[in-house]
Scaffold this motif. Structure first.
Motif, short mmCIF file in Angstrom:
data_model
loop_
_atom_site.label_atom_id
_atom_site.label_comp_id
_atom_site.label_asym_id
_atom_site.label_seq_id
_atom_site.Cartn_x
_atom_site.Cartn_y
_atom_site.Cartn_z
N PHE A 141 21.78 19.30 -23.64
CA PHE A 141 20.45 19.86 -23.45
C PHE A 141 19.59 19.49 -24.65
O PHE A 141 20.10 19.27 -25.76
N TRP A 142 18.29 19.45 -24.43
CA TRP A 142 17.33 19.44 -25.52
C TRP A 142 16.72 20.82 -25.60
O TRP A 142 16.26 21.37 -24.60
N LEU A 143 16.71 21.41 -26.78
CA LEU A 143 16.04 22.68 -27.02
C LEU A 143 14.71 22.39 -27.70
O LEU A 143 14.67 21.93 -28.84
N TYR A 144 13.63 22.65 -26.97
CA TYR A 144 12.30 22.29 -27.45
C TYR A 144 11.60 23.46 -28.15
O TYR A 144 11.78 24.62 -27.77
N GLU A 145 10.81 23.10 -29.14
CA GLU A 145 9.83 24.01 -29.70
C GLU A 145 8.46 23.41 -29.39
O GLU A 145 8.11 22.34 -29.90
N LEU A 146 7.70 24.08 -28.52
CA LEU A 146 6.40 23.58 -28.09
C LEU A 146 5.30 24.51 -28.57
O LEU A 146 5.41 25.73 -28.44
N HIS A 147 4.23 23.92 -29.11
CA HIS A 147 3.07 24.67 -29.54
C HIS A 147 1.91 24.33 -28.60
O HIS A 147 1.61 23.15 -28.37
N ASN A 148 1.26 25.37 -28.06
CA ASN A 148 0.18 25.17 -27.08
C ASN A 148 -1.12 25.75 -27.59
O ASN A 148 -1.18 26.92 -28.01
N LYS A 149 -2.18 24.93 -27.56
CA LYS A 149 -3.54 25.39 -27.80
C LYS A 149 -4.26 25.43 -26.46
O LYS A 149 -4.31 24.41 -25.76
N SER A 229 21.55 11.57 -21.32
CA SER A 229 21.07 10.39 -20.58
C SER A 229 19.61 10.09 -20.89
O SER A 229 19.14 8.97 -20.69
N TYR A 230 18.86 11.13 -21.34
CA TYR A 230 17.43 10.98 -21.59
C TYR A 230 17.10 11.52 -22.97
O TYR A 230 17.67 12.52 -23.41
N THR A 231 16.19 10.86 -23.65
CA THR A 231 15.76 11.31 -24.97
C THR A 231 14.80 12.49 -24.83
O THR A 231 14.30 12.79 -23.75
N ASP A 232 14.53 13.14 -25.96
CA ASP A 232 13.60 14.26 -25.94
C ASP A 232 12.19 13.83 -25.56
O ASP A 232 11.46 14.56 -24.90
N GLU A 233 11.79 12.60 -25.94
CA GLU A 233 10.47 12.10 -25.56
C GLU A 233 10.38 11.88 -24.05
O GLU A 233 9.35 12.18 -23.43
N GLU A 234 11.46 11.38 -23.46
CA GLU A 234 11.45 11.13 -22.01
C GLU A 234 11.36 12.42 -21.21
O GLU A 234 10.78 12.45 -20.11
N LEU A 235 11.94 13.50 -21.73
CA LEU A 235 11.95 14.78 -21.01
C LEU A 235 10.81 15.70 -21.42
O LEU A 235 10.67 16.81 -20.87
N PHE A 236 9.97 15.24 -22.35
CA PHE A 236 8.85 16.06 -22.81
C PHE A 236 7.92 16.48 -21.67
O PHE A 236 7.51 17.64 -21.58
N PRO A 237 7.57 15.56 -20.73
CA PRO A 237 6.71 15.98 -19.61
C PRO A 237 7.33 17.10 -18.78
O PRO A 237 6.62 18.01 -18.34
N ARG A 238 8.64 17.05 -18.57
CA ARG A 238 9.30 18.11 -17.79
C ARG A 238 9.28 19.43 -18.56
O ARG A 238 9.12 20.50 -17.98
#
Length: 343
Positions: A141-149, A229-238
């Protein structure tokens, strides 16, 4: 190519991770070693993604053939638990892991209990005696930290009705709405394995992220592990899409009190602050019933089971018949109480 296998210093048997004690355990003599005190043999090295390599089991010398995504497995000849070291190094080295807390026997019993709770599943399926295989797997899994404005423009109305004298009035007020919001999400999980169904993995949440530990290879001993199978950049849109419903709900909570709200403009600027590559514990259950195969997944920490079991047409028909009978009886009672008839 080298493989990592943990041999018991006492009896020479292969050691595996024990989910109950949290230690590296020998199933033969019972020796247990603290994983945090075991030096990890992995070193950062350069890895070519599509390079074909040959592995040999340290116990029996047999060749180990795996799919390119596999990073931990068992020898098909002698059953030794092995870790394919070069598939867990460099950019492929996980940052953290949540170890299994449910062992195979516990997982099997939990699955049987889950089957028995199926009110509309066939009786034969509920016996849960057709398990073909149950496999402990560390899923990437990728565990993301996303900041939203977020900036929102819209229109709101408040409607009030009242009676004055002989007249009934409806008063409508119109308001301009503007919201400027910052929302940060941490530990947002996105599975990175091409094999795993996204819907199945999403439903396994939540995982207890307070159980995350710095990655060490002994946690994988005795289990299968996959590399991403996918990098964090590739899964960023999801990852961004996954947060949209939460963002919309939060925006809606800030404009409560209006009779109606319509948005004229909604801008969401999402920034990827950080993404950690982690391995999360999943029991995969393959079940055979009535000549059909079913796949279920179980959270290796919480025991939560997800999947689609078969539905009994007879039980569904009986359920609808019961609901119809109750509805008919209710209508008759209401009709009787009102002094009328019911046809």
């Amino acid at each position: 190519m080298p493989v990592i296998e943990y041999k018991c210093p006492n009896c020479g048997s292969g050691m595996i991770f024990d989910s109950v004690s949290g230690a590296l355990s020998c199933p033969s003599c019972g020796r247990q070693d603290n994983i945090e005190q075991i030096p990890d043999p992995l070193k950062r090295q350069v890895f070519t993604e599509n390079e074909v390599k040959e592995y040999h089991c340290n116990s029996c010398g047999a060749d180990i053939v795996t799919e390119p995504e596999t990073s931990a497995t068992t020898c098909s000849f002698c059953g030794a638990a092995v870790v394919l070291s070069d598939r867990l190094t460099g950019n492929l080295a996980p940052a953290m892991v949540i170890p299994f807390s449910i062992n195979k026997d516990q997982a099997k019993q939990a699955f049987k209990k889950w089957c028995r709770n199926g009110l509309l599943t066939p009786s034969g399926f509920m016996s849960a005696d057709r398990i073909q295989s149950i496999t402990g797997m560390y899923v990437p899994f990728w565990l993301y930290e996303l900041h939203n404005k977020i900036e929102v423009h819209g229109r709101g109305t408040k409607v009030r009705s009242y009676t004055q004298g002989d007249y009934h009035y409806t008063e409508t007020q119109h308001f301009d709405i503007y919201r400027r919001i910052r929302l940060n999400y941490v530990n947002l999980p996105i599975d990175a394995s091409e094999k795993m169904k996204d819907e199945l993995m999403d439903k396994l949440e939540p995982f207890p992220y307070n159980q995350l530990k710095l990655f060490k290879t002994p946690y994988l001993a005795g289990y299968i592990a996959e590399k991403y199978s996918y990098t964090d950049e590739e899964l960023f849109p999801r990852a961004k899409d996954k947060t949209r419903s939460y963002i919309d709900s939060y925006i809606a909570s800030t404009v409560s009190g209006y009779t109606s709200v319509s948005y004229t403009d909604k801008q969401i600027d999402t920034t990827l602050k950080n993404a950690d590559y982690v391995l999360l514990p999943v029991w995969m259950v393959n079940y055979d019933y009535n000549r059909a195969k079913y796949t279920f997944a179980m959270n290796g920490q919480t025991g939560k089971v997800v999947g689609k079991p078969p539905i009994s047409k007879a039980k569904v028909a009986g359920w609808f018949a019961g609901v119809s009978a109750v509805s008919l009886l209710s209508l008759k009672l209401v009709s009787w109480m009102m002094g009328g008839g019911f046809l």
